[in-house]
Scaffold this motif. Structure first.
Motif, PDB file in Angstrom:
ATOM      1  N   ILE A   1       0.775  -1.264   0.031  1.00 15.47           N
ATOM      2  CA  ILE A   1      -0.006  -0.060  -0.054  1.00 15.47           C
ATOM      3  C   ILE A   1       0.968   1.259   0.030  1.00 15.47           C
ATOM      4  N   LEU A   2       1.830   1.286   0.988  1.00 16.06           N
ATOM      5  CA  LEU A   2       2.817   2.370   1.053  1.00 16.06           C
ATOM      6  C   LEU A   2       3.446   2.785  -0.321  1.00 16.06           C
ATOM      7  N   CYS A   3       4.011   1.601  -1.114  1.00 15.37           N
ATOM      8  CA  CYS A   3       4.801   1.719  -2.255  1.00 15.37           C
ATOM      9  C   CYS A   3       3.869   2.363  -3.357  1.00 15.37           C
ATOM     10  N   ARG A   4       2.661   2.068  -3.468  1.00 11.81           N
ATOM     11  CA  ARG A   4       1.527   2.290  -4.442  1.00 11.81           C
ATOM     12  C   ARG A   4       1.309   3.720  -4.326  1.00 11.81           C
ATOM     13  N   LEU A   5       0.806   4.058  -2.730  1.00 15.91           N
ATOM     14  CA  LEU A   5       0.620   5.482  -2.612  1.00 15.91           C
ATOM     15  C   LEU A   5       1.487   6.640  -2.797  1.00 15.91           C
ATOM     16  N   GLN A   6       2.996   6.218  -2.712  1.00 18.49           N
ATOM     17  CA  GLN A   6       4.188   6.967  -2.519  1.00 18.49           C
ATOM     18  C   GLN A   6       4.854   6.887  -3.688  1.00 18.49           C
ATOM     19  N   GLY A   7       4.481   6.010  -4.671  1.00 17.74           N
ATOM     20  CA  GLY A   7       5.137   5.750  -5.948  1.00 17.74           C
ATOM     21  C   GLY A   7       6.629   5.285  -5.804  1.00 17.74           C
ATOM     22  N   TYR A   8       6.751   4.521  -4.795  1.00 17.90           N
ATOM     23  CA  TYR A   8       8.244   3.883  -4.488  1.00 17.90           C
ATOM     24  C   TYR A   8       8.530   2.913  -5.594  1.00 17.90           C
ATOM     25  N   GLN A   9       9.795   3.013  -5.928  1.00 18.26           N
ATOM     26  CA  GLN A   9      10.480   2.196  -7.044  1.00 18.26           C
ATOM     27  C   GLN A   9      11.474   1.194  -6.518  1.00 18.26           C
ATOM     28  N   ARG A  10      11.985   0.226  -7.250  1.00 19.35           N
ATOM     29  CA  ARG A  10      12.890  -0.720  -6.862  1.00 19.35           C
ATOM     30  C   ARG A  10      13.435  -0.741  -5.417  1.00 19.35           C
ATOM     31  N   ASP A  11      14.416  -0.096  -5.135  1.00 24.00           N
ATOM     32  CA  ASP A  11      15.247  -0.097  -3.985  1.00 24.00           C
ATOM     33  C   ASP A  11      14.403   0.269  -2.634  1.00 24.00           C
ATOM     34  N   ALA A  12      13.449   1.201  -2.928  1.00 25.10           N
ATOM     35  CA  ALA A  12      12.788   1.779  -2.124  1.00 25.10           C
ATOM     36  C   ALA A  12      11.608   0.707  -1.618  1.00 25.10           C
ATOM     37  N   ARG A  13      11.442  -0.271  -2.395  1.00 25.32           N
ATOM     38  CA  ARG A  13      10.235  -1.209  -1.980  1.00 25.32           C
ATOM     39  C   ARG A  13      10.795  -2.113  -0.967  1.00 25.32           C
ATOM     40  N   LEU A  14      11.935  -2.631  -1.112  1.00 32.78           N
ATOM     41  CA  LEU A  14      12.509  -3.519  -0.188  1.00 32.78           C
ATOM     42  C   LEU A  14      12.994  -2.868   1.102  1.00 32.78           C
ATOM     43  N   ARG A  15      13.135  -1.413   1.231  1.00 37.10           N
ATOM     44  CA  ARG A  15      13.441  -0.648   2.283  1.00 37.10           C
ATOM     45  C   ARG A  15      12.014  -0.506   3.040  1.00 37.10           C
ATOM     46  N   ALA A  16      10.950  -0.241   2.165  1.00 33.35           N
ATOM     47  CA  ALA A  16       9.623  -0.110   2.891  1.00 33.35           C
ATOM     48  C   ALA A  16       9.264  -1.201   3.658  1.00 33.35           C
ATOM     49  N   LEU A  17       9.448  -2.502   2.884  1.00 40.42           N
ATOM     50  CA  LEU A  17       8.859  -3.883   3.309  1.00 40.42           C
ATOM     51  C   LEU A  17       9.635  -4.039   4.835  1.00 40.42           C
ATOM     52  N   HIS A  18      11.010  -3.813   4.706  1.00 35.04           N
ATOM     53  CA  HIS A  18      11.659  -3.869   6.086  1.00 35.04           C
ATOM     54  C   HIS A  18      11.118  -2.920   7.209  1.00 35.04           C
ATOM     55  N   ASP A  19      10.823  -1.784   6.839  1.00 37.01           N
ATOM     56  CA  ASP A  19      10.502  -0.658   7.589  1.00 37.01           C
ATOM     57  C   ASP A  19       9.000  -1.253   7.974  1.00 37.01           C
ATOM     58  N   CYS A  20       8.326  -1.604   7.335  1.00 41.02           N
ATOM     59  CA  CYS A  20       6.603  -1.945   7.797  1.00 41.02           C
ATOM     60  C   CYS A  20       6.814  -3.216   8.853  1.00 41.02           C
ATOM     61  N   VAL A  21       7.974  -4.155   8.471  1.00 39.13           N
ATOM     62  CA  VAL A  21       8.003  -5.449   9.443  1.00 39.13           C
ATOM     63  C   VAL A  21       8.218  -4.719  10.960  1.00 39.13           C
ATOM     64  N   LEU A  22       9.543  -4.055  10.906  1.00 35.68           N
ATOM     65  CA  LEU A  22       9.980  -3.218  11.998  1.00 35.68           C
ATOM     66  C   LEU A  22       8.781  -2.678  12.911  1.00 35.68           C
ATOM     67  N   PHE A  23       8.044  -1.687  11.972  1.00 33.80           N
ATOM     68  CA  PHE A  23       6.980  -0.834  12.819  1.00 33.80           C
ATOM     69  C   PHE A  23       5.813  -2.084  13.111  1.00 33.80           C
TER      70      PHE A  23
END
Length: 189
Positions: A130-152
């Motif tokens: 959801i975050l990647c879609r809303l914010q338009g995250y691309q490649r590298d940012a997607r994995l970072r977002a996944l890790h941040d979401c797990v931690l959160f």
């Protein structure tokens, strides 16, 4: 039978605002004050370790870690080990960096290292999508977002506050899930 309930996760994701999120002003966010205070136990984002190793963490972070219980996620261990793998073995500073990371990981008390469960991992994947879609995250940012979401979500599930310098991404997560907890600091650049 898995510990992950797909349908429950879809119902849980009703918080999706279906629009891009805007970064809020610092005054609206939970930043460390000038003085470290006792409070809820912490789950450390990977940037806390890196900032500490590179001397970029402000003194208030060290003071806070002295008075609050610090907890660790296998997500941070995974990201630190990724850093070890990425470092150029031929670079003159690599050995020292690897030694520092080794020491840091070895000093994490086993009873303070938490592994995310299947439910947390599944919901974090949905949240990061959801975050990647809303914010338009691309490649590298997607994995970072996944890790941040797990931690959160891991911190939320076990009742901890994430300590991080990653203001933008965790601000978005707090907007999507205001029941989560994060505490921000600015690294010394």
């Amino acid at each position: 039978m898995s510990d992950f309930d797909f349908d429950a996760a879809l119902r849980w994701a009703r918080f999706d605002p279906r629009k891009t999120l805007a970064r809020r002003d610092d005054e609206e966010l939970p930043f460390l004050s000038d003085m470290a205070e006792a409070g809820q136990e912490l789950l450390l984002d990977t940037c806390v370790y890196i900032d500490g190793l590179q001397g970029r963490a402000p003194d208030i972070v060290a003071n806070l870690l002295d008075i609050r219980h610090s907890n660790h996620s296998t997500i941070a261990v995974q990201e630190l080990m990724h850093t070890v793998g990425v470092l150029d073995p031929e670079h003159p500073r690599t050995r020292a960096a690897v030694r520092q990371i080794r020491t840091m990981i070895r000093e994490m008390p086993a009873h303070r290292i938490f592994v995310p469960d299947a439910d947390t991992l599944g919901r974090a994947a949905l949240l990061s999508g959801i975050l990647c879609r809303l914010q338009g995250y691309q490649r590298d940012a997607r994995l970072r977002a996944l890790h941040d979401c797990v931690l959160f979500l891991q911190a939320q599930k076990i009742g901890l506050t994430v300590l991080t310098a990653n203001v933008s991404d965790f601000d978005y997560l707090l907007q999507l899930m205001p029941t989560g907890r994060a505490l921000f600091y600015r690294s010394n650049d």
